[in-house]
Design a protein around this motif. Structure first.
Motif, PDB file in Angstrom:
ATOM      1  N   ARG A  94       0.824  -1.204   0.000  1.00  0.00           N
ATOM      2  CA  ARG A  94       0.000   0.000   0.000  1.00  0.00           C
ATOM      3  C   ARG A  94       0.867   1.267   0.000  1.00  0.00           C
ATOM      4  NH1 ARG A  94      -4.473   1.468   4.445  1.00  0.00           N
ATOM      5  NH2 ARG A  94      -5.884   2.694   3.175  1.00  0.00           N
ATOM      6  N   HIS A  95       1.651   1.470   1.075  1.00  0.00           N
ATOM      7  CA  HIS A  95       2.451   2.705   1.172  1.00  0.00           C
ATOM      8  C   HIS A  95       3.370   2.861  -0.052  1.00  0.00           C
ATOM      9  CE1 HIS A  95       4.564   6.011   3.089  1.00  0.00           C
ATOM     10  NE2 HIS A  95       5.708   5.402   2.871  1.00  0.00           N
ATOM     11  N   HIS A  96       4.020   1.763  -0.467  1.00  0.00           N
ATOM     12  CA  HIS A  96       4.971   1.846  -1.581  1.00  0.00           C
ATOM     13  C   HIS A  96       4.296   1.911  -2.956  1.00  0.00           C
ATOM     14  CE1 HIS A  96       9.092   1.714  -0.043  1.00  0.00           C
ATOM     15  NE2 HIS A  96       8.590   1.072   1.001  1.00  0.00           N
ATOM     16  N   LEU A 163       9.101  12.727  10.977  1.00  0.00           N
ATOM     17  CA  LEU A 163      10.047  12.795   9.849  1.00  0.00           C
ATOM     18  C   LEU A 163       9.443  12.147   8.599  1.00  0.00           C
ATOM     19  CD1 LEU A 163      13.535  12.110  11.490  1.00  0.00           C
ATOM     20  CD2 LEU A 163      12.822  14.196  10.317  1.00  0.00           C
ATOM     21  N   HIS A 164       8.854  10.965   8.777  1.00  0.00           N
ATOM     22  CA  HIS A 164       8.261  10.281   7.635  1.00  0.00           C
ATOM     23  C   HIS A 164       7.145  11.137   7.026  1.00  0.00           C
ATOM     24  CE1 HIS A 164       6.415   6.352   5.855  1.00  0.00           C
ATOM     25  NE2 HIS A 164       7.259   6.904   5.012  1.00  0.00           N
ATOM     26  N   PHE A 165       6.378  11.783   7.911  1.00  0.00           N
ATOM     27  CA  PHE A 165       5.324  12.702   7.479  1.00  0.00           C
ATOM     28  C   PHE A 165       5.933  13.842   6.635  1.00  0.00           C
ATOM     29  CE2 PHE A 165       2.605  16.424   8.689  1.00  0.00           C
ATOM     30  CZ  PHE A 165       1.412  15.980   8.164  1.00  0.00           C
ATOM     31  N   TYR A 167       8.688  13.835   4.918  1.00  0.00           N
ATOM     32  CA  TYR A 167       9.188  13.353   3.613  1.00  0.00           C
ATOM     33  C   TYR A 167       8.054  13.259   2.581  1.00  0.00           C
ATOM     34  CZ  TYR A 167      12.809  11.295   6.685  1.00  0.00           C
ATOM     35  OH  TYR A 167      13.757  11.058   7.634  1.00  0.00           O
ATOM     36  N   HIS A 168       6.830  13.028   3.080  1.00  0.00           N
ATOM     37  CA  HIS A 168       5.710  12.827   2.159  1.00  0.00           C
ATOM     38  C   HIS A 168       4.807  14.056   2.044  1.00  0.00           C
ATOM     39  CE1 HIS A 168       6.531   8.710   1.058  1.00  0.00           C
ATOM     40  NE2 HIS A 168       6.799   8.433   2.326  1.00  0.00           N
ATOM     41  N   LEU A 169       5.337  15.216   2.485  1.00  0.00           N
ATOM     42  CA  LEU A 169       4.626  16.472   2.228  1.00  0.00           C
ATOM     43  C   LEU A 169       5.160  17.041   0.913  1.00  0.00           C
ATOM     44  CD1 LEU A 169       4.658  18.224   5.716  1.00  0.00           C
ATOM     45  CD2 LEU A 169       2.731  17.080   4.600  1.00  0.00           C
ATOM     46  N   ARG A 187      17.143  10.304   0.928  1.00  0.00           N
ATOM     47  CA  ARG A 187      17.403   8.877   1.214  1.00  0.00           C
ATOM     48  C   ARG A 187      16.108   8.068   1.131  1.00  0.00           C
ATOM     49  NH1 ARG A 187      21.985   7.650   2.269  1.00  0.00           N
ATOM     50  NH2 ARG A 187      23.483   9.052   3.214  1.00  0.00           N
ATOM     51  N   HIS A 188      15.050   8.611   1.743  1.00  0.00           N
ATOM     52  CA  HIS A 188      13.790   7.873   1.773  1.00  0.00           C
ATOM     53  C   HIS A 188      13.195   7.770   0.362  1.00  0.00           C
ATOM     54  CE1 HIS A 188      10.436   5.934   3.632  1.00  0.00           C
ATOM     55  NE2 HIS A 188       9.572   6.814   3.153  1.00  0.00           N
ATOM     56  N   ALA A 189      13.403   8.821  -0.442  1.00  0.00           N
ATOM     57  CA  ALA A 189      12.896   8.768  -1.826  1.00  0.00           C
ATOM     58  C   ALA A 189      13.602   7.654  -2.604  1.00  0.00           C
ATOM     59  CB  ALA A 189      13.093  10.118  -2.509  1.00  0.00           C
ATOM     60  N   HIS A 191      14.630   4.919  -1.297  1.00  0.00           N
ATOM     61  CA  HIS A 191      13.986   3.695  -0.794  1.00  0.00           C
ATOM     62  C   HIS A 191      12.631   3.476  -1.484  1.00  0.00           C
ATOM     63  CE1 HIS A 191      12.571   0.576   1.920  1.00  0.00           C
ATOM     64  NE2 HIS A 191      11.477   1.295   2.144  1.00  0.00           N
ATOM     65  N   HIS A 192      11.984   4.537  -1.932  1.00  0.00           N
ATOM     66  CA  HIS A 192      10.683   4.394  -2.605  1.00  0.00           C
ATOM     67  C   HIS A 192      10.826   3.997  -4.078  1.00  0.00           C
ATOM     68  CE1 HIS A 192       7.194   5.199  -0.013  1.00  0.00           C
ATOM     69  NE2 HIS A 192       8.078   5.768   0.776  1.00  0.00           N
ATOM     70  N   ASP A 193      12.067   3.831  -4.557  1.00  0.00           N
ATOM     71  CA  ASP A 193      12.287   3.252  -5.881  1.00  0.00           C
ATOM     72  C   ASP A 193      11.935   1.760  -5.779  1.00  0.00           C
ATOM     73  OD1 ASP A 193      14.795   3.671  -8.348  1.00  0.00           O
ATOM     74  OD2 ASP A 193      13.675   1.815  -7.994  1.00  0.00           O
TER      75      ASP A 193
HETATM   76 ZN   LIG Z   1       7.559   6.462   2.878  1.00  0.00          ZN
END
Ligand SMILES: [Zn+2]
Ligand SMILES: [Zn+2]
Length: 226
Positions: A94-96, A163-165, A167-169, A187-189, A191-193
């Protein structure tokens, strides 16, 4: 603009989610923030005259939480296990799919629940982890060590969520502007690859365990900025 397959997934997810409103998104964010802060403040208020040895619980808990974050994300959140398959379903499936590397931002507050843990998670962390360990520390060490553990663990949980919030704003939002958040967000972006998500950048907060276990994903020459 998110790619068509992401738009299609988002549309379907929003249609199935009840309630899928901006008010529900803000309520979820407020509950996570206020309930966690209340736990931190209450636990910290119980601490009296800390000795140096007791204070070591704070960095110890921080590192322990970083390891738990890493292991749970690398394990059941990205590999379906018999125990708690919900973690894999909510995160990988879902999230990914809702957020991919080229489409990292929420479109409105109605999307916040896809970033934040469900509210019940606060009870799981408090009742299932923080309190049992605190009771053990009360018994074998001192009350201060138990309360410091609860305060640090809940502060870490909230740091993860905030922090996760961030990254997704949307990138232009106030919370996403600081240099630290922008660096962690990149970095998190990565990871979303979809090709990398099961292999790199499992720390959502500070990449200590990624560095330790050799899973720190770096920007490559053929990468666009995330
Ligand atoms: Zn995420
Ligand atoms: Zn992930």
């Amino acid at each position: 603009m998110p790619p068509p397959h992401v738009l299609a997934f988002r549309g379907q997810d929003r249609a199935e989610r009840r309630p899928s409103t901006r008010a529900a998104g803000w309520t979820h964010f407020a509950f996570t923030s206020l309930a966690s802060l209340a736990a931190v403040v209450f636990a910290a208020s119980r601490v009296e005259r800390v000795r140096l040895l007791e204070a070591l619980v704070v960095p110890g808990t921080f590192l322990f939480a970083n390891l738990v974050e890493y292991l749970v994300h690398r394990g059941p959140m990205h590999r379906r296990k018999k125990l708690l398959p919900i973690l894999y379903e909510r995160h990988t499936l879902r999230h990914h799919r809702f957020f991919t590397r080229e489409a990292m931002a929420c479109e409105s507050a109605a999307d916040f629940p896809i970033v934040l843990f469900p509210p019940v998670m606060i009870l799981v962390v408090l009742g299932g982890v923080a309190l049992p360990v605190a009771l053990l520390l009360f018994a074998v060490a001192t009350p201060n060590t138990g309360w410091l553990f609860v305060a640090t663990a809940m502060a870490y949980f909230l740091t993860y969520e905030w922090l996760h919030f961030a990254y997704h704003l949307p990138e232009r939002s106030f919370l996403a502007q600081s240099r630290l958040v922008r660096a962690l967000r990149r970095r998190h972006a990565l990871h979303h690859d979809l090709g990398r998500m099961a292999h790199e950048n499992f720390n959502i907060t500070f990449p200590i365990c990624d560095w330790l276990f050799g899973t720190l994903g770096q920007q490559r020459n053929d990468d666009r900025d995330g």
